[in-house]
Design an enzyme around this catalytic site. Structure first.
Site, short mmCIF file in Angstrom:
data_model
loop_
_atom_site.label_atom_id
_atom_site.label_comp_id
_atom_site.label_asym_id
_atom_site.label_seq_id
_atom_site.Cartn_x
_atom_site.Cartn_y
_atom_site.Cartn_z
CD GLU A 39 -3.05 -0.95 2.23
OE1 GLU A 39 -2.97 -0.02 3.04
OE2 GLU A 39 -3.98 -1.77 2.22
CD GLU A 74 -3.64 -5.86 3.80
OE1 GLU A 74 -4.43 -5.09 4.37
OE2 GLU A 74 -2.41 -5.70 3.80
C1 BGC Z 1 -3.00 -2.55 5.95
C2 BGC Z 1 -3.00 -3.40 7.17
C3 BGC Z 1 -4.08 -2.92 8.13
C4 BGC Z 1 -5.41 -3.07 7.44
C5 BGC Z 1 -6.60 -2.66 8.29
C6 BGC Z 1 -4.37 -2.25 5.42
O1 BGC Z 1 -4.42 -0.97 4.89
O2 BGC Z 1 -2.19 -3.12 4.95
O3 BGC Z 1 -1.73 -3.36 7.76
O4 BGC Z 1 -4.07 -3.55 9.36
O5 BGC Z 1 -5.41 -2.23 6.31
O6 BGC Z 1 -6.53 -1.32 8.62
#
Ligand code: BGC
Length: 447
Positions: A165, A351
């Site tokens: 990110e 993610e």
């Molecule tokens: C990040 C994680 C974070 C998740 C939830 C993402 O933007 O890569 O490290 O915990 O979001 O906020």
């Protein structure tokens, strides 16, 4: 699920080193911008540090067996630059590499492909002191670090994420200061976009030279909605889409930077050859998706032309109106990305997940709200695939409850509950659900 996931589709789950490892001073680890940031009064909501977090540095085997128990194809974890190069330059700390080497072996022994991320936000403090991502030289330093890691792990690891990110580093790390290093440069943060993309591209060259075949980065994408159907709000949404999404995706996907001058912004600090290097640098494109973003035009005279506002009429996660839930936004952004980039490389959802209020102490959590969230987004992925988007993998954030950056331990995202006082791990209902989704998919495709 309304549309099916194809044969060969992969399932993963993720964590990141600083959020789970703890052991911040073990084995000669150097300091990172997050060690500095969390010491600022008021920077972390509950005043916690990321130590011991899930204590994963000392007990990686606990996480590996939970990953294997799900039947994951791949486990996404990250390596801390400040463990490998405590001062952000110079020779590798062999003890740190021994640790990550053991994690890789344990995953392979358990039948899970390791998918490390080289950088999940924790820049060594020494690199930040030299200007951090505002400096072009940071890209070269990152490539040297990538070389040290690949030298040690490259015989067994063929699949890598370089950066996690870069958008959040630019927007929240250097523009607004909500995340480390906590700088508030507004549009002065823009050079960090180019230097991160360059760092990724240089590291990709290094990883390929070590025989890696599957290198990409993972960016945070949001689906931007205008609050009102007015020309002003559409213009604000367009500006936000450029700054959050397209300034990162377009150079990587071969189109060069979007027209920044049209928004009154300065050009990127490019040198000849940079765009060619960045354009050919991804074997896959990683997308982290959590929520859509609704914007409206800012008041006249404001330094930023858009305001982010709650998305009307949708449910929200544990973060409240800041994190609206809208699974179809994931489908729409994937379809839109493919429309803009017909030659889109394979896409990985790196993610996706949500936090909800849950008890702190150990015990089984019946997290039906998380199951709904994940199932909705997996359906959105299947629908995007049915419309021709080449998505190959889906990753849940997160395998474990962990240290949620500036929110400390107040937001739980895990498929597994962690009692941060005792370290006890208890699979939630969502863990069983995800394990069954994976098993059912395998059974269907083998029929
Ligand atoms: C990040 C994680 C974070 C998740 C939830 C993402 O933007 O890569 O490290 O915990 O979001 O906020």
């Amino acid at each position: 699920m309304s549309a099916a996931l194809p044969n060969g589709f992969r399932f993963s789950a993720a964590t990141s080193a600083f959020q789970v490892e703890g052991a911040r001073t073990a084995d000669g680890r150097g300091r990172s911008i997050w060690d500095d940031f969390l010491e600022r009064p008021g920077a972390i909501k509950d005043g916690s540090t990321a130590d011991p977090a899930c204590d994963s540095y000392r007990h990686p085997e606990a996480d590996v067996s939970l990953a294997a128990g799900l039947g994951l194809d791949r486990y996404r974890f990250s390596i801390q630059w400040a463990r490998v190069q405590p001062e952000g330059r110079g020779p590798a700390n062999g003890t740190a590499l021994d640790h990550y080497s053991r994690v890789v072996d344990a995953l392979l022994d358990a039948g899970v492909t390791p998918l490390p991320t080289l950088y999940h936000w924790e820049l060594p403090s020494a690199v930040e002191e030299d200007g951090g991502w505002l400096e072009r030289d940071t890209a070269s330093r990152f490539a040297e670090y990538a070389d040290l890691v690949a030298e040690r792990l490259g015989d067994r690891v063929r699949h890598w994420y370089t950066l996690n990110e870069p958008a959040m580093t630019t927007l929240q790390g250097y523009a607004t200061g909500a995340l480390a290093p906590g700088r508030q440069l507004l549009f002065g943060a823009l050079p960090t976009v180019h230097h991160q993309l360059l760092a990724h591209a240089r590291a990709a060259e290094v990883l390929r030279a070590h025989g890696s075949s599957h290198v990409g980065l993972v960016n945070n994408h949001t689906w931007v909605l205008p609050l009102h159907d007015t020309p002003e709000d559409h213009a604000a949404a367009h500006a936000y889409d450029i700054i959050h999404n397209r300034v990162f995706s377009e150079p990587l996907l071969g189109g060069g930077y979007p027209d920044l001058a049209a928004l009154g912004l300065p050009d990127m600090p490019m040198l000849p050859g940079d765009l060619e290097l960045i354009g050919g640098s991804v074997d896959f494109y990683g997308i982290n998706f959590y929520n859509p973003t609704t914007v409206t035009v800012a008041a006249p005279g404001e330094p930023i032309p858009f305001d982010i506002v709650p998305t009307p009429g949708v449910p929200v996660t544990g973060f409240g109106p800041e994190w609206p839930i809208m699974p179809e936004a994931l489908r729409d952004l994937l379809v839109d990305l493919r429309r803009r980039h017909p030659q889109l490389p394979p896409v990985i959802i790196g993610e996706n997940g949500a936090s909800f209020p849950e008890p702190d102490r150990a015990g089984r959590v019946e997290d039906a709200d998380r199951i709904d969230y994940l199932a909705g987004h997996l359906s959105a992925v299947a629908e995007a695939i049915a419309q021709g988007v080449p998505v190959e993998e889906y990753t849940v954030w997160s395998l474990l409850d962990n240290w949620e950056w500036a929110d400390g331990y107040t937001q739980r995202f895990g498929l597994v509950h962690v009692d941060f006082e005792t370290g006890e791990r208890t699979p939630k209902a969502s863990y069983d659900w995800y394990r069954d989704v994976i098993a059912r998919h395998r059974a269907e495709i083998s029929r």
